[in-house]
Motif scaffolding. Sequence first.
Motif, mmCIF file in Angstrom:
data_model
loop_
_atom_site.group_PDB
_atom_site.id
_atom_site.type_symbol
_atom_site.label_atom_id
_atom_site.label_comp_id
_atom_site.label_asym_id
_atom_site.label_seq_id
_atom_site.Cartn_x
_atom_site.Cartn_y
_atom_site.Cartn_z
ATOM 1 N N SER A 193 24.584 -1.482 -3.051
ATOM 2 C CA SER A 193 24.470 -0.303 -3.913
ATOM 3 C C SER A 193 24.432 0.998 -3.129
ATOM 4 C CB SER A 193 23.199 -0.411 -4.769
ATOM 5 O OG SER A 193 23.211 -1.583 -5.543
ATOM 6 N N GLY A 194 24.443 0.918 -1.807
ATOM 7 C CA GLY A 194 24.381 2.126 -0.999
ATOM 8 C C GLY A 194 22.995 2.709 -0.897
ATOM 9 N N VAL A 195 21.967 1.905 -1.206
ATOM 10 C CA VAL A 195 20.575 2.353 -1.094
ATOM 11 C C VAL A 195 20.028 1.859 0.236
ATOM 12 C CG1 VAL A 195 18.260 2.185 -2.078
ATOM 13 C CG2 VAL A 195 20.259 2.288 -3.585
ATOM 14 N N PRO A 196 19.424 2.715 1.049
ATOM 15 C CA PRO A 196 18.843 2.245 2.309
ATOM 16 C C PRO A 196 17.842 1.125 2.056
ATOM 17 C CG PRO A 196 18.884 4.638 2.234
ATOM 18 C CD PRO A 196 19.257 4.172 0.865
ATOM 19 N N SER A 197 17.986 0.021 2.748
ATOM 20 C CA SER A 197 17.117 -1.130 2.504
ATOM 21 C C SER A 197 15.662 -0.858 2.873
ATOM 22 C CB SER A 197 17.625 -2.350 3.288
ATOM 23 O OG SER A 197 17.648 -2.081 4.685
ATOM 24 N N ASP A 198 15.432 0.161 3.705
ATOM 25 C CA ASP A 198 14.053 0.481 4.079
ATOM 26 C C ASP A 198 13.377 1.382 3.053
ATOM 27 O OD1 ASP A 198 15.438 2.803 4.523
ATOM 28 O OD2 ASP A 198 14.658 3.146 6.541
ATOM 29 N N ARG A 199 14.040 1.617 1.914
ATOM 30 C CA ARG A 199 13.456 2.439 0.854
ATOM 31 C C ARG A 199 12.934 1.596 -0.305
ATOM 32 N NH1 ARG A 199 11.586 5.727 3.316
ATOM 33 N NH2 ARG A 199 11.093 6.880 1.405
ATOM 34 N N ILE A 200 12.790 0.288 -0.120
ATOM 35 C CA ILE A 200 12.239 -0.588 -1.146
ATOM 36 C C ILE A 200 10.863 -1.058 -0.677
ATOM 37 C CG2 ILE A 200 12.563 -2.688 -2.497
ATOM 38 C CD1 ILE A 200 15.541 -2.424 -2.083
ATOM 39 N N PHE A 201 9.845 -0.785 -1.488
ATOM 40 C CA PHE A 201 8.456 -1.048 -1.099
ATOM 41 C C PHE A 201 7.729 -1.862 -2.170
ATOM 42 C CE2 PHE A 201 9.701 2.638 1.279
ATOM 43 C CZ PHE A 201 9.004 2.581 2.476
ATOM 44 N N VAL A 202 6.649 -2.486 -1.731
ATOM 45 C CA VAL A 202 5.678 -3.114 -2.623
ATOM 46 C C VAL A 202 4.381 -2.327 -2.492
ATOM 47 C CG1 VAL A 202 4.361 -5.199 -3.158
ATOM 48 C CG2 VAL A 202 6.723 -5.381 -2.382
ATOM 49 N N TYR A 203 3.729 -2.045 -3.618
ATOM 50 C CA TYR A 203 2.464 -1.301 -3.559
ATOM 51 C C TYR A 203 1.399 -2.010 -4.383
ATOM 52 C CZ TYR A 203 3.348 0.644 -8.246
ATOM 53 O OH TYR A 203 3.568 0.801 -9.594
ATOM 54 N N ASP A 204 0.158 -1.720 -4.099
ATOM 55 C CA ASP A 204 -0.966 -2.387 -4.757
ATOM 56 C C ASP A 204 -1.274 -1.756 -6.114
ATOM 57 O OD1 ASP A 204 -1.792 -0.053 -3.497
ATOM 58 O OD2 ASP A 204 -3.813 -0.796 -3.075
ATOM 59 N N GLY A 205 -0.294 -1.836 -7.010
ATOM 60 C CA GLY A 205 -0.467 -1.269 -8.349
ATOM 61 C C GLY A 205 -1.566 -1.950 -9.134
ATOM 62 N N SER A 206 -1.915 -3.189 -8.739
ATOM 63 C CA SER A 206 -2.986 -3.908 -9.433
ATOM 64 C C SER A 206 -4.330 -3.210 -9.266
ATOM 65 C CB SER A 206 -3.078 -5.349 -8.914
ATOM 66 O OG SER A 206 -3.313 -5.360 -7.508
ATOM 67 N N ARG A 207 -4.425 -2.301 -8.322
ATOM 68 C CA ARG A 207 -5.674 -1.555 -8.155
ATOM 69 C C ARG A 207 -5.992 -0.757 -9.415
ATOM 70 N NH1 ARG A 207 -7.005 3.036 -3.481
ATOM 71 N NH2 ARG A 207 -9.149 3.490 -4.181
ATOM 72 N N GLN A 208 -4.945 -0.166 -10.030
ATOM 73 C CA GLN A 208 -5.156 0.637 -11.227
ATOM 74 C C GLN A 208 -4.777 -0.065 -12.521
ATOM 75 O OE1 GLN A 208 -3.057 1.819 -8.734
ATOM 76 N NE2 GLN A 208 -4.200 3.491 -7.772
ATOM 77 N N SER A 209 -3.794 -0.973 -12.469
ATOM 78 C CA SER A 209 -3.258 -1.506 -13.720
ATOM 79 C C SER A 209 -2.789 -2.941 -13.554
ATOM 80 C CB SER A 209 -2.081 -0.631 -14.187
ATOM 81 O OG SER A 209 -1.429 -1.198 -15.292
ATOM 82 N N ASN A 210 -2.938 -3.714 -14.623
ATOM 83 C CA ASN A 210 -2.429 -5.078 -14.652
ATOM 84 C C ASN A 210 -1.027 -5.151 -15.242
ATOM 85 O OD1 ASN A 210 -4.919 -6.015 -13.655
ATOM 86 N ND2 ASN A 210 -5.787 -6.120 -15.718
ATOM 87 N N ASN A 211 -0.395 -3.994 -15.426
ATOM 88 C CA ASN A 211 0.928 -3.951 -16.032
ATOM 89 C C ASN A 211 2.015 -4.393 -15.057
ATOM 90 O OD1 ASN A 211 -0.366 -2.969 -18.256
ATOM 91 N ND2 ASN A 211 0.409 -0.874 -18.067
ATOM 92 N N PHE A 212 2.992 -5.074 -15.582
ATOM 93 C CA PHE A 212 4.168 -5.526 -14.845
ATOM 94 C C PHE A 212 5.124 -4.337 -14.763
ATOM 95 C CE2 PHE A 212 8.326 -7.458 -14.439
ATOM 96 C CZ PHE A 212 8.135 -8.634 -13.739
#
Length: 397
Positions: A193-212
């Motif tokens: 897709s032409g997106v730099p592969s180092d621009r995809i991250f995982v973050y600890d969203g579960s700290r604030q929300s249980n939403n998918f």
Amino acid sequence: MSFDPQAATAAYIDALGADALAKAAAYTAGNHWLLLWGLLVPAACTWVSVGWGVLDRLAARLGRRSPNQRAFLISVVYFVLATLITLPWEIYANWWRERSYGRTSQPFLDWIAQQGIALVVFALLVGLFFVGVYALLRKAGSRWWLWSGGLTAVALAFFLLAAPAVIEPLFNDYQPVPPGQVRDALVVMAEESGVPSDRIFVYDGSRQSNNFTANVSGVAGSARIAISDVAFKGASLDEVRAVTGHEIGHYVLHHVWRSVIVLSLLAILFFFLADRLYPRFARLFGSRAQLADPAGLPVVVFMISVMSLLVQPVVNTLSRMDESEADRYSLETVNLPDALATALVKTAEYRNPRPGAAQEFFFYTHPSVERRVRAAMEWKAAHATGEAVTLEAGHGS
């Protein structure tokens, strides 16, 4: 037997069960009522601030300061005061109610600490923005409101540029996708897709929300795709690929810039109306401050709150268009309609999948889950993918 998209859609939605669907409908309707009742909150802030005369006395004490210093300090003090006045409402609406519906597990002390950080960031940034607004009022003449669109565009671009690097790390930990099967698949998707592969991250969203959930933030070199650990841990590999394809769609289609343009145009409309209607609202609240006086900021903020609610259907319609385009991008590039459907159904836990037409039009920032799943199933019927989707939670990485 031919594939029936309507029946497949119904099967996906109904798989949640009657109790979960009823809970999602109640939670969603309650959120919409909160928006309407929430209009009383800025009204209360305005009445209290004007009635107490806090900003008038502060403006008098700052009489010898430069106009920009006065505008900044008065703005910061007002937003701190407004936050304290509305804190009970915020605790109910954004913590207690979320806990009661199982949408967050965040401890109260952690929540309140993060609210404090958010207040500092918000007050400083919005204070600087209103320095610009009051400078326009002083120097740009009767067409000051026309220049407000450019000011808003610059402010939004700055915020979007700074958010991933400076602001978002204050609230969450962002890490590259760990090595493994998932990362390998996402790297391939990014490269295609032409997106730099180092621009995809995982973050600890579960700290604030249980939403998918997942999102795209930032612009230019700071732009990134972020997947909450809730989605990352609770999805199959194909679901992660489908969701990431959706977020890559937002990235590739430059939806963030469309949002900047729309919000900048709305700012022009808001400040034009403020220019014309401010005296009436000021009289309503008993404020003697002129529009160009920062002491009148509570009245301006209330007007913006009312106008924002009124234009929400327009903003939401444009947002739904973006989401539909991102869904289609995922289908066209990843071609996993069943995986996209099962991922979308997970979001139905906190977003009624079958709203009424009026409810969806006025309040939904995303098309209904039923509508989105139906689109995926129609794509499947038209393209006969023959995909195999793992429905179990979790994936190898």
